[in-house]
Design a protein around this motif. Structure first.
Motif, PDB file in Angstrom:
ATOM      1  N   GLU A  46     -73.482 -37.854 -33.926  1.00 46.11           N
ATOM      2  CA  GLU A  46     -73.104 -37.512 -35.168  1.00 46.11           C
ATOM      3  C   GLU A  46     -72.789 -36.053 -35.193  1.00 46.11           C
ATOM      4  O   GLU A  46     -72.161 -35.673 -35.944  1.00 46.11           O
ATOM      5  N   VAL A  47     -73.510 -35.378 -34.597  1.00 44.86           N
ATOM      6  CA  VAL A  47     -73.454 -33.874 -34.640  1.00 44.86           C
ATOM      7  C   VAL A  47     -72.052 -33.525 -33.772  1.00 44.86           C
ATOM      8  O   VAL A  47     -71.203 -32.940 -34.325  1.00 44.86           O
ATOM      9  N   THR A  48     -71.796 -34.311 -32.717  1.00 45.08           N
ATOM     10  CA  THR A  48     -70.505 -33.936 -31.914  1.00 45.08           C
ATOM     11  C   THR A  48     -69.454 -34.625 -32.957  1.00 45.08           C
ATOM     12  O   THR A  48     -68.372 -33.787 -32.935  1.00 45.08           O
ATOM     13  N   ASP A  49     -69.496 -35.656 -33.441  1.00 41.84           N
ATOM     14  CA  ASP A  49     -68.382 -36.233 -34.394  1.00 41.84           C
ATOM     15  C   ASP A  49     -68.244 -35.285 -35.689  1.00 41.84           C
ATOM     16  O   ASP A  49     -67.098 -34.763 -35.818  1.00 41.84           O
ATOM     17  N   TRP A  50     -69.232 -34.637 -36.030  1.00 38.81           N
ATOM     18  CA  TRP A  50     -69.080 -33.451 -37.150  1.00 38.81           C
ATOM     19  C   TRP A  50     -68.318 -32.184 -36.524  1.00 38.81           C
ATOM     20  O   TRP A  50     -67.342 -31.797 -37.167  1.00 38.81           O
ATOM     21  N   ILE A  51     -68.526 -31.816 -35.343  1.00 42.22           N
ATOM     22  CA  ILE A  51     -67.672 -30.595 -34.655  1.00 42.22           C
ATOM     23  C   ILE A  51     -66.310 -31.367 -34.445  1.00 42.22           C
ATOM     24  O   ILE A  51     -65.544 -30.419 -34.939  1.00 42.22           O
ATOM     25  N   LEU A  52     -65.937 -32.302 -34.275  1.00 42.48           N
ATOM     26  CA  LEU A  52     -64.717 -32.714 -33.885  1.00 42.48           C
ATOM     27  C   LEU A  52     -64.045 -32.975 -35.116  1.00 42.48           C
ATOM     28  O   LEU A  52     -62.970 -32.569 -35.534  1.00 42.48           O
ATOM     29  N   GLU A  53     -64.564 -33.559 -36.417  1.00 41.61           N
ATOM     30  CA  GLU A  53     -63.940 -33.451 -37.423  1.00 41.61           C
ATOM     31  C   GLU A  53     -63.461 -31.889 -38.040  1.00 41.61           C
ATOM     32  O   GLU A  53     -62.364 -31.887 -38.494  1.00 41.61           O
ATOM     33  N   ARG A  54     -64.452 -30.909 -37.513  1.00 40.84           N
ATOM     34  CA  ARG A  54     -64.104 -29.459 -38.261  1.00 40.84           C
ATOM     35  C   ARG A  54     -62.810 -29.044 -37.229  1.00 40.84           C
ATOM     36  O   ARG A  54     -61.888 -28.359 -37.759  1.00 40.84           O
ATOM     37  N   ILE A  55     -62.688 -29.595 -35.987  1.00 45.70           N
ATOM     38  CA  ILE A  55     -61.706 -29.190 -35.179  1.00 45.70           C
ATOM     39  C   ILE A  55     -60.203 -30.103 -35.686  1.00 45.70           C
ATOM     40  O   ILE A  55     -59.191 -29.473 -35.845  1.00 45.70           O
ATOM     41  N   ASN A  56     -60.431 -31.033 -36.196  1.00 48.72           N
ATOM     42  CA  ASN A  56     -59.378 -32.009 -36.812  1.00 48.72           C
ATOM     43  C   ASN A  56     -58.899 -31.378 -37.947  1.00 48.72           C
ATOM     44  O   ASN A  56     -58.018 -31.399 -38.090  1.00 48.72           O
ATOM     45  N   ASP A  57     -59.757 -30.682 -38.932  1.00 44.74           N
ATOM     46  CA  ASP A  57     -59.521 -30.297 -40.141  1.00 44.74           C
ATOM     47  C   ASP A  57     -58.686 -29.151 -39.876  1.00 44.74           C
ATOM     48  O   ASP A  57     -57.719 -28.645 -40.405  1.00 44.74           O
ATOM     49  N   ARG A  58     -58.961 -28.200 -38.872  1.00 46.28           N
ATOM     50  CA  ARG A  58     -58.244 -27.011 -38.413  1.00 46.28           C
ATOM     51  C   ARG A  58     -56.935 -27.436 -38.017  1.00 46.28           C
ATOM     52  O   ARG A  58     -55.878 -26.698 -38.417  1.00 46.28           O
ATOM     53  N   ASP A  59     -56.538 -28.261 -37.188  1.00 44.36           N
ATOM     54  CA  ASP A  59     -55.605 -28.745 -36.626  1.00 44.36           C
ATOM     55  C   ASP A  59     -54.673 -29.357 -37.799  1.00 44.36           C
ATOM     56  O   ASP A  59     -53.371 -29.029 -37.601  1.00 44.36           O
ATOM     57  N   ARG A  60     -54.991 -29.931 -38.758  1.00 46.12           N
ATOM     58  CA  ARG A  60     -54.435 -30.662 -39.647  1.00 46.12           C
ATOM     59  C   ARG A  60     -53.856 -29.460 -40.437  1.00 46.12           C
ATOM     60  O   ARG A  60     -52.660 -29.520 -40.917  1.00 46.12           O
ATOM     61  N   THR A  61     -54.657 -28.583 -40.990  1.00 48.95           N
ATOM     62  CA  THR A  61     -54.074 -27.532 -41.895  1.00 48.95           C
ATOM     63  C   THR A  61     -53.781 -26.401 -41.455  1.00 48.95           C
ATOM     64  O   THR A  61     -53.015 -25.466 -41.924  1.00 48.95           O
ATOM     65  N   GLY A  62     -53.702 -26.299 -39.922  1.00 50.59           N
ATOM     66  CA  GLY A  62     -53.239 -24.988 -39.135  1.00 50.59           C
ATOM     67  C   GLY A  62     -54.277 -23.704 -39.563  1.00 50.59           C
ATOM     68  O   GLY A  62     -53.453 -22.595 -39.403  1.00 50.59           O
ATOM     69  N   LYS A  63     -55.214 -24.008 -40.264  1.00 51.46           N
ATOM     70  CA  LYS A  63     -56.105 -22.885 -40.413  1.00 51.46           C
ATOM     71  C   LYS A  63     -57.278 -22.520 -39.415  1.00 51.46           C
ATOM     72  O   LYS A  63     -57.754 -23.726 -39.063  1.00 51.46           O
ATOM     73  N   ASN A  64     -57.551 -21.602 -38.898  1.00 50.51           N
ATOM     74  CA  ASN A  64     -58.506 -21.213 -38.020  1.00 50.51           C
ATOM     75  C   ASN A  64     -59.874 -20.736 -38.624  1.00 50.51           C
ATOM     76  O   ASN A  64     -60.973 -20.552 -38.146  1.00 50.51           O
ATOM     77  N   THR A  65     -59.824 -20.571 -39.833  1.00 56.46           N
ATOM     78  CA  THR A  65     -61.085 -19.954 -40.679  1.00 56.46           C
ATOM     79  C   THR A  65     -61.467 -20.732 -41.959  1.00 56.46           C
ATOM     80  O   THR A  65     -60.780 -21.538 -42.181  1.00 56.46           O
TER      81      THR A  65
END
Length: 65
Positions: A46-65
């Motif tokens: 679940e923690v790993t999935d949470w981290i991967l979601e943050r990465i996917n959000d970054r990649d979708r929006t193009g925002k690093n912060t």
């Protein structure tokens, strides 16, 4: 399935204890599993999935912060 303690969650996420509990209270982080009166752990996947979601959000929006 593997349970991990707070110290490892902090290492995996690079978040402070207070931030983890804040995110949990806001429903933005996986809930801990009660192991005993004063002992909790998180499901590692679940923690790993949470981290991967943050990465996917970054990649979708193009925002690093």
């Amino acid at each position: 399935m593997r349970l991990i303690k707070l110290k490892e969650v902090m290492t995996l996420t690079s978040l402070a204890r207070s931030t983890i509990y804040k995110y949990m209270s806001e429903g933005q982080f996986p809930k801990a599993v009660l192991l005993g009166v004063r002992s909790v752990a998180w499901i590692e996947d679940e923690v790993t999935d949470w981290i991967l979601e943050r990465i996917n959000d970054r990649d979708r929006t193009g925002k690093n912060t």
